[in-house]
Design a protein around this motif. Sequence first.
Motif, PDB file in Angstrom:
ATOM      1  N   ALA A 246      30.478  61.688  30.954  1.00 28.06           N
ATOM      2  CA  ALA A 246      30.997  60.325  30.816  1.00 28.06           C
ATOM      3  C   ALA A 246      31.597  59.831  32.130  1.00 28.06           C
ATOM      4  N   ILE A 247      32.304  60.712  32.836  1.00 27.40           N
ATOM      5  CA  ILE A 247      32.898  60.341  34.125  1.00 27.40           C
ATOM      6  C   ILE A 247      31.811  59.952  35.120  1.00 27.40           C
ATOM      7  N   LEU A 248      30.722  60.705  35.127  1.00 26.49           N
ATOM      8  CA  LEU A 248      29.598  60.369  36.022  1.00 26.49           C
ATOM      9  C   LEU A 248      29.048  58.981  35.708  1.00 26.49           C
ATOM     10  N   LEU A 249      28.880  58.688  34.425  1.00 26.02           N
ATOM     11  CA  LEU A 249      28.372  57.367  34.036  1.00 26.02           C
ATOM     12  C   LEU A 249      29.326  56.256  34.473  1.00 26.02           C
ATOM     13  N   LEU A 250      30.632  56.488  34.299  1.00 19.89           N
ATOM     14  CA  LEU A 250      31.623  55.480  34.673  1.00 19.89           C
ATOM     15  C   LEU A 250      31.627  55.237  36.183  1.00 19.89           C
ATOM     16  N   VAL A 251      31.635  56.313  36.962  1.00 25.44           N
ATOM     17  CA  VAL A 251      31.696  56.188  38.427  1.00 25.44           C
ATOM     18  C   VAL A 251      30.487  55.424  38.958  1.00 25.44           C
ATOM     19  N   VAL A 252      29.309  55.814  38.490  1.00 20.94           N
ATOM     20  CA  VAL A 252      28.096  55.140  38.956  1.00 20.94           C
ATOM     21  C   VAL A 252      28.053  53.705  38.450  1.00 20.94           C
ATOM     22  N   GLY A 253      28.487  53.494  37.211  1.00 16.11           N
ATOM     23  CA  GLY A 253      28.439  52.153  36.633  1.00 16.11           C
ATOM     24  C   GLY A 253      29.301  51.148  37.367  1.00 16.11           C
ATOM     25  N   VAL A 254      30.543  51.542  37.737  1.00 13.06           N
ATOM     26  CA  VAL A 254      31.446  50.583  38.381  1.00 13.06           C
ATOM     27  C   VAL A 254      31.191  50.438  39.873  1.00 13.06           C
ATOM     28  N   VAL A 295      36.558  43.579  42.150  1.00 11.19           N
ATOM     29  CA  VAL A 295      37.983  43.919  42.214  1.00 11.19           C
ATOM     30  C   VAL A 295      38.477  43.886  43.652  1.00 11.19           C
ATOM     31  N   MET A 296      37.717  44.496  44.570  1.00 14.82           N
ATOM     32  CA  MET A 296      38.123  44.540  45.978  1.00 14.82           C
ATOM     33  C   MET A 296      38.192  43.138  46.574  1.00 14.82           C
ATOM     34  N   VAL A 297      37.219  42.308  46.252  1.00 13.04           N
ATOM     35  CA  VAL A 297      37.210  40.930  46.768  1.00 13.04           C
ATOM     36  C   VAL A 297      38.431  40.167  46.281  1.00 13.04           C
ATOM     37  N   LEU A 298      38.743  40.310  44.984  1.00 11.19           N
ATOM     38  CA  LEU A 298      39.886  39.587  44.417  1.00 11.19           C
ATOM     39  C   LEU A 298      41.215  40.075  44.989  1.00 11.19           C
ATOM     40  N   LEU A 299      41.328  41.388  45.192  1.00 17.16           N
ATOM     41  CA  LEU A 299      42.583  41.932  45.702  1.00 17.16           C
ATOM     42  C   LEU A 299      42.814  41.599  47.173  1.00 17.16           C
ATOM     43  N   LYS A 300      41.726  41.326  47.911  1.00 17.54           N
ATOM     44  CA  LYS A 300      41.856  41.020  49.336  1.00 17.54           C
ATOM     45  C   LYS A 300      42.204  39.561  49.605  1.00 17.54           C
ATOM     46  N   THR A 301      42.128  38.730  48.579  1.00 17.86           N
ATOM     47  CA  THR A 301      42.446  37.313  48.772  1.00 17.86           C
ATOM     48  C   THR A 301      43.951  37.119  48.908  1.00 17.86           C
ATOM     49  N   THR A 302      44.331  35.950  49.395  1.00 17.56           N
ATOM     50  CA  THR A 302      45.757  35.634  49.556  1.00 17.56           C
ATOM     51  C   THR A 302      46.316  34.852  48.369  1.00 17.56           C
ATOM     52  N   HIS A 303      45.462  34.549  47.394  1.00 18.02           N
ATOM     53  CA  HIS A 303      45.902  33.783  46.228  1.00 18.02           C
ATOM     54  C   HIS A 303      46.450  34.724  45.155  1.00 18.02           C
ATOM     55  N   CYS A 315      42.726  47.532  35.990  1.00 17.54           N
ATOM     56  CA  CYS A 315      43.480  48.298  34.990  1.00 17.54           C
ATOM     57  C   CYS A 315      42.690  48.498  33.700  1.00 17.54           C
ATOM     58  N   PHE A 316      42.157  47.396  33.157  1.00 13.14           N
ATOM     59  CA  PHE A 316      41.558  47.467  31.832  1.00 13.14           C
ATOM     60  C   PHE A 316      40.132  48.000  31.832  1.00 13.14           C
ATOM     61  N   SER A 317      39.422  47.874  32.949  1.00  7.31           N
ATOM     62  CA  SER A 317      38.015  48.288  32.955  1.00  7.31           C
ATOM     63  C   SER A 317      37.742  49.536  33.778  1.00  7.31           C
ATOM     64  N   ILE A 318      38.724  49.969  34.577  1.00  2.00           N
ATOM     65  CA  ILE A 318      38.532  51.187  35.376  1.00  2.00           C
ATOM     66  C   ILE A 318      39.652  52.192  35.105  1.00  2.00           C
ATOM     67  N   LEU A 319      40.913  51.749  35.295  1.00  2.00           N
ATOM     68  CA  LEU A 319      42.041  52.670  35.162  1.00  2.00           C
ATOM     69  C   LEU A 319      42.185  53.191  33.732  1.00  2.00           C
ATOM     70  N   PHE A 320      42.120  52.307  32.730  1.00  2.00           N
ATOM     71  CA  PHE A 320      42.269  52.740  31.341  1.00  2.00           C
ATOM     72  C   PHE A 320      41.141  53.677  30.895  1.00  2.00           C
ATOM     73  N   TRP A 354      43.263  49.076  24.144  1.00  2.00           N
ATOM     74  CA  TRP A 354      43.655  48.531  25.444  1.00  2.00           C
ATOM     75  C   TRP A 354      42.565  48.693  26.492  1.00  2.00           C
ATOM     76  N   SER A 355      41.582  49.495  26.216  1.00  2.00           N
ATOM     77  CA  SER A 355      40.481  49.680  27.165  1.00  2.00           C
ATOM     78  C   SER A 355      39.494  48.535  26.991  1.00  2.00           C
ATOM     79  N   MET A 356      39.282  47.775  28.055  1.00  2.00           N
ATOM     80  CA  MET A 356      38.479  46.553  27.980  1.00  2.00           C
ATOM     81  C   MET A 356      37.062  46.759  28.511  1.00  2.00           C
TER      82      MET A 356
END
Length: 440
Positions: A246-254, A295-303, A315-320, A354-356
């Motif tokens: 399952a971890i392999l599927l998640l890593v490759v998927g995201v 996620v990276m694009v959104l976190l790098k913005t100044t908004h 959080c909801f789609s990777i961390l959880f 809570w897992s989205m």
Amino acid sequence: MLNKYKILLIIPLLAILGAMAYCGNQVYTLSNQQKQIKEDFATINSITFGLLSVNQWKDKVAVIINKQIQGFNFTPSQQKDLQKEVEQIMNGLITKAIAIINRPQKTLMGKLKKAAVKIFVNEKELRAQVPGFAREIIKQVNKPSSKRRLKRVVNSKVKQLEQTTFDSSITAERMVRVKMFSKYHVKDDDSFDKKTTAMLTDINHQTGIYAYAMLGGALLFLIIWLFLKKQVALHKTLFVLSIFAAILLLVVGVSTTMINVEARIQTLDFSLLGQNMVFKNQILFFQSKGILEVVMVLLKTTHLESIAVGALIFCFSILFPVSKLSSALIYSLGHKKWMRGSFIHYFAFDSGKWSMADVMVVAIMMTYLAFNGILDSQLAELNIKNSYLSTVTTNNTSLQPGFVIFLSFVIYSLIMSEILKRVVLPAEEKGKHDEEQSEI
């Protein structure tokens, strides 16, 4: 005897995990290659460097003008009309000259010139020679040497226009083309398009094979669970290795591309000076993104709003999901104290709401459908076909292997959660019950 069965189980499962890891790495590598080639293709064929490029128009217009000059010939009717025009001009010049000569002259020299012209110049004879002169002029115009001179004159005028017309993108466009042609070892736009299209076709085929091979490995784990559902002693080992799958599927998927959004004008064809001017593969818009990239694009913005959205998606789609898988793994391997801990127990059994990840799959699917519908409706308005202009647009928006793998992870993790609740946990409860009975 039990250890022997475990070894016989672990060896093939490790082989399946190894194969899944290899296929996942290939999918990731090929996905990045595909994205880079598509971005290069979109750059070279961008509407900025095509339909909106002064340089492209200049080259295409120069070719049309050269063709027009090379094929320049008068038809018999055109020659007759032209001869009449030339005769009228020449007769007009003769009339004007005679009128000037017939003006009253005040000086002796003027009177002598007027008398000489009247003696030596016969107006009727001069007008009689006009048709012959007109035919000779037309004959000279139709000579190949005259066409070559005309071509040189036109080309010089085009070059003068190029020098006086400034477009800041021309230098950048030329530098980009030189760089891309050198990178792909091609000489022009056509060979670049053919080579990149062939490369993308091959990469798509290979990516599909590795992606479905990876999903086949996950399916093998579930099939093995069906065969070993009554072998309680092997459940812990099988569950641990299933979690790694399952971890392999998640890593490759995201980490791989999930969706490509592309809108292009496939062909734009119109007539200019009697010649067809054609622009092909004009990319209007192209984006290729995966969850981690978003996620990276959104976190790098100044908004602040974008950062908040990026943090929520992470959080909801990777961390959880990672926390849920880790907790399930710890629960199946850990000490009894760990297994009874509220944190591990919560993430292993109660964090599903809570897992989205499943919501993210639906969101990506809806985004795909929305983009598809919007682009289809907008591009349909650009499809024009009449005697003056013809355009064909295409919507190449598509879901990529990353989406299929992430969707498979969601389904696979839901199944593993049910296995944990219905198989692993009951076996653990039975073990505790047996332990309590023995103490009594």
